[in-house]
Design an enzyme around this catalytic site. Structure first.
Site, PDB file in Angstrom:
ATOM      1  N   ASP A  70       0.806  -1.225   0.000  1.00 14.92           N
ATOM      2  CA  ASP A  70       0.000   0.000   0.000  1.00 14.92           C
ATOM      3  C   ASP A  70       0.837   1.273   0.000  1.00 14.92           C
ATOM      4  O   ASP A  70       0.432   2.283  -0.549  1.00 14.92           O
ATOM      5  CB  ASP A  70      -1.003   0.004   1.158  1.00 14.92           C
ATOM      6  CG  ASP A  70      -0.390  -0.290   2.503  1.00 14.92           C
ATOM      7  OD1 ASP A  70       0.838  -0.421   2.609  1.00 14.92           O
ATOM      8  OD2 ASP A  70      -1.168  -0.387   3.489  1.00 14.92           O
ATOM      9  N   ASP A 481       2.972   1.093  13.084  1.00 16.68           N
ATOM     10  CA  ASP A 481       2.251  -0.196  13.074  1.00 16.68           C
ATOM     11  C   ASP A 481       2.913  -1.310  13.885  1.00 16.68           C
ATOM     12  O   ASP A 481       2.231  -2.055  14.566  1.00 16.68           O
ATOM     13  CB  ASP A 481       2.029  -0.710  11.648  1.00 16.68           C
ATOM     14  CG  ASP A 481       1.060   0.141  10.858  1.00 16.68           C
ATOM     15  OD1 ASP A 481       0.339   0.938  11.474  1.00 16.68           O
ATOM     16  OD2 ASP A 481       1.028   0.023   9.634  1.00 16.68           O
TER      17      ASP A 481
END
Length: 883
Positions: A70, A481
């Site tokens: 992404d 993350d």
């Protein structure tokens, strides 16, 4: 856990060896200068760390596969080493959005061809439009076609697809489904030009959250996949039947039976769902469709699987569980090309207790699951998991049943069975690529083995970096993350990310300069402390205590001796504490949200910056005073650091194109700053081991110097700069953090937004030959050529020839500019300039010049008045012939 991965600049305003020939992007504008030093670039191995929404196998050539990410580019599988090779490292600073890959297509007719639809955000976060990149050498180099709209590699719905598809019969024809209501697009010349399919009837209407004013969750997810029925065409003639998935719950699938000339809604289709994937089993004539009530990749409530018989138009609900029992959508979808009738699907958004994978060998009539309950909460798994190559995938968790660690996955929107090997399957998660090579054990009743298949695919977003001068840790990283890692060996995957606590994102970290065993980090966490400490060089951690009001990690600084800390968290003002933060007091004289750093010598001196003002504390962070320094960047896109070993030596980088922007230096603790005139823009500054013979540490910066964006090094306190990366190694946006290694000269660590931690090692191990002047003997000749000139600037090449009879082991060429010209950047040599006098010296790899041979270097410079060429050159003290 929501993984919305946003560019660090937006939030503040958000391995392995690169083997073989590095990929290069064929730019539409002139190339920037080549690197002035030869660097080897690698990743500090983490292996994975981000969402992989797409895996694409080529159906014409065995073992040819690609993965898209992404925000971290695209990768090609290397079967011989079972690793991935990055393909988009050539994406430059201005085009950083092109590291987000919205879709990818591999040409099965001509397997050398591959296409990528690139662009990260469709809202204002990404200022540029999307593009189609096309390659005829499997991604080693690219050509680019800019699109008149944006693409969303990191937008909601990014796991649907593939939006980009190649006609399997006439491979010069491609289709692209666009987001944002921009419709369906087609190319008939192998991706070189594109035009909208004007008669396609539906541009989509589904948005995740219409109330989102940022435009991120409120964008129309558009047209999400294209699938060809290859049986309806012949080689060289366009396929006639094409299916298209649209983000519209009432009208999700359309079909053309005349090669795209006309389109109609597929009759009889279900409503109330989005069609995430559409995969055609040409042997049986079944179109399988995975449906979800949401766009993904982390949301999804209800789902269904449908089978459409293309010969009869019959729809059959083949959902493996009743709709009422789904709490997830279906997305990952694949058929076995070697075994028609075998189909697999994923429950992509099931986080608790785990994701689920379903498999059918009878075209969906019956299903089995990757795991089942025996007697709740006990589970029986058809698989075993071996994460020994990436042990951090357990997250250090020890959950209660029915959860297990490691999880089978989450955000599992990409699952593909190898079209040449029924035993190999890969699937993407929010953190890695998993795979198996004995998948058919599933059907025989024995267990199949799942392992990470991710080496070389590095996809972490790097927020901060720190390299201590001693201790077992070579590098500390702060990551989005996955929190971050302590690397004791850059070539090996660390056993675990930081835990106790495990921040979802680490926002800042620091160590005590004279006591590197003391380390501090801050980060974001749904519940628990936002600060943690280590007293053993980052090997083990314990949580601190938050002051009232803290909502996020912010920035943190450790005193040089580790005796105290200053913390600027989100949600409240700047705080200070002695010891390990059991109690905090609010600092005075400095605004909330300031960036904080420590002096690396004086344990009671701390610094801060906010909105153009520099702040100094001399009492351990209790009180700050605004400096009188002026001319600093007015915004908060700034990073600054104090130099180890020198009290009050501070470097500040940052700014914006519409205001002050560049690199500033203070030698008096921030009382005043001097802007470096040669540095046009700079976004991060770091220090590393000094060059041989130099007393000042080496500087590293992510900057624009001499009109060129890149990674630069200076061994003379910023008087001159050497670009050390090249156009094949740019990695998009590199402005979050940079640091040199205090123990290894020339080594630099570079942050990326999605390509992990990059580190580079110089071929010039000593830093320019230790400061002695080489004195070659024999005749010489020089050719000086101006290769380009523009208003106020020019580029020149210099060729130095050894016309004597003896080889040189080093060289030093001097000249004087007759027009007062100044050098901005020079490559393939080190140089100094004093007034009009210039001296260029060899670097390690081009020191030896045989008799009859020559060596070349080039530079960009500035001029005013006249740009007359030099008329005399000297090699050491010897005059050269000017050709």
């Amino acid at each position: 856990m929501r993984r919305t991965r946003i560019l660090t600049a937006v939030l503040a305003l958000a391995a392995g060896l690169l083997a073989g020939t590095p990929p290069a992007l064929a730019a539409d504008s002139p190339k920037s200068a080549l690197a002035a030093d030869t660097y080897t670039w690698k990743n500090a191995r983490i292996d994975g760390g981000g969402f992989v929404p797409g895996i694409v196998f080529n159906r014409g050539e065995k073992n040819l596969a690609y993965a898209r990410t992404d925000i971290g580019g695209a990768y090609r599988w290397v079967e011989s080493s079972k690793t991935w090779t990055p393909l988009l490292d050539s994406v430059g600073w201005d085009d950083w959005g092109h590291t987000g890959v919205a879709s990818l297509a591999s040409d099965s007719v001509n397997p050398d061809r591959v296409y990528a639809a690139v662009g990260t955000y469709t809202n204002s976060w990404d200022p540029g439009n999307g593009a189609i990149l096309r390659s005829s050498d499997r991604g080693a180099s690219w050509q680019r076609t800019d699109l008149p709209f944006k693409l969303g590699g990191n937008m909601p719905g990014r796991g649907m697809g593939e939006r980009l598809a190649i006609d399997p019969n006439k491979n010069s024809v491609l289709y692209l489904g666009a987001p944002s209501g921009k419709g369906l697009w087609r190319s008939t010349d192998s991706g070189a030009t594109w035009s909208q399919v004007a008669n396609f009837p539906n541009v989509g209407n589904y948005v995740q959250d219409p109330s989102d004013t940022s435009g991120y969750a409120s964008d129309n997810q558009g047209i999400v996949w294209v699938t060809f029925d290859e049986r309806t065409g012949t080689s060289g003639n366009a396929t006639q039947t094409i299916y298209v998935g649209v983000a519209d719950k009432d009208n999700a699938v359309y079909r053309s039976t005349d090669g795209g000339a006309s389109w109609s809604r597929l009759a009889g289709q279900p409503t109330g769902y989005l069609a995430h994937k559409g995969v055609l089993d040409t042997a049986n004539g079944y179109l399988y469709i995975a449906y979800s009530d949401k766009g993904g990749p982390y949301d999804g409530g209800k789902g269904r699987l449908l089978r459409y018989a293309t010969s009869t138009g019959t729809w059959t609900d083949i959902s493996p569980v009743a709709e009422a029992d789904t709490y997830y959508g279906f997305s990952g979808l694949s058929v076995d090309r070697q075994d028609p009738g075998t189909v697999m699907a994923t429950a992509y958004s099931s986080w608790w207790p785990d994701t689920q994978i379903f498999r059918s060998t009878d075209s969906g009539a019956t299903w089995t699951k990757a795991w089942d309950y025996t007697s709740y909460p006990s589970r029986s798994n058809r698989y075993t998991m071996d994460v020994s190559s990436s042990p951090w995938l357990t997250w250090g968790a020890n959950p209660s049943p029915p959860e297990q660690s490691p999880k089978l996955g989450w955000m599992t929107e990409a699952l593909e069975i190898d079209p040449f090997d029924s035993d190999r399957m890969m699937y993407g998660t929010g953190a890695t690529v998993y795979g198996t090579e004995n998948l058919t054990n599933w059907d025989s009743g024995s267990q199949f083995t799942i392992k990470p298949m991710v080496q070389g695919l590095e996809e972490t977003a790097v927020i901060d970096l720190a390299a201590p001068p001693s201790g077992g840790a070579q590098l500390f990283s702060a990551l989005g993350d996955v929190g971050g890692f302590r690397h004791t060996d850059l070539t090996k995957v660390p056993a675990m990310m930081y835990t106790q606590p495990n921040f979802t994102t680490t926002t800042s970290l620091d160590f005590a300069e004279t006591n590197p065993n003391t380390v501090v980090r801050t980060g974001n966490l749904d519940s628990g402390p936002h600060i943690a400490f280590s007293t053993d060089n980052g090997a083990n951690w314990f949580g601190g205590t938050d002051p009232s009001g803290v909502s996020g990690g912010g920035t943190v600084a450790a005193a040089s001796d580790g005796s105290r800390f200053v913390w600027s968290p989100e949600g409240t003002g700047v705080q200070y504490a002695t010891g390990f933060g059991s109690s905090w007091a609010e600092s005075s004289g400095i605004p909330a949200g300031a960036i904080v750093e420590s002096d690396r010598v004086d344990a009671k001196t701390f610094y801060g910056f906010k909105s153009g003002k520099f702040y100094v504390s001399s009492d351990g962070g209790a009180t700050f005073t605004a400096s009188a320094a002026t001319g600093l960047p007015s915004g908060d896109s700034v990073r600054f650091k104090a130099l180890p070993g020198a009290k009050g030596d501070v470097w500040l980088a940052g700014g914006a194109t519409d205001s002050a922007y560049g690199l500033w230096h203070s030698t008096n603790g921030g009382t005043s700053f001097t802007k470096l005139s040669a540095v046009e823009q700079a976004d991060a500054i770091g220090f590393g081991k000094a060059a041989t013979g130099a007393s000042y540490q080496t500087l590293y910066t992510s900057a624009k110097i001499g009109g060129v964006r890149g990674i630069f090094r200076s061994t003379d306190q910023g008087s001159t700069w050497t670009r050390i990366n090249d156009d094949a190694h740019q990695w998009g946006w590199t402005g979050a953090s940079i640091t040199g290694d205090p123990r290894v000269y020339g080594r630099v660590y570079v942050s990326t937004n999605g390509r992990g931690v990059i580190y580079g090692d110089s071929s010039d191990a000593g830093g320019g030959g230790g400061g002695t002047d080489p004195t070659p003997t024999g005749a010489c000749a020089v050719t000086y050529k101006i290769t380009n000139q523009w208003s106020g600037g020019f580029q020149a090449d210099v060729r130095l020839s050894n016309t004597g009879s003896s080889a040189w082991s080093s060289w030093s060429l001097g000249w004087t500019f007759p027009g007062g010209q100044t050098i901005g950047q020079l490559w393939n040599a080190e140089y100094t300039q004093s007034g009009s006098a210039v001296t260029a010296k060899n670097i390690t790899w081009n020191a030896n010049v045989a008799a009859g041979s020559s060596v070349s270097f080039g530079f960009t410079g500035n001029w005013s008045g006249t740009n007359t060429k030099p008329t005399a050159f000297k090699l050491g003290g010897q005059s050269c012939t000017v050709l």
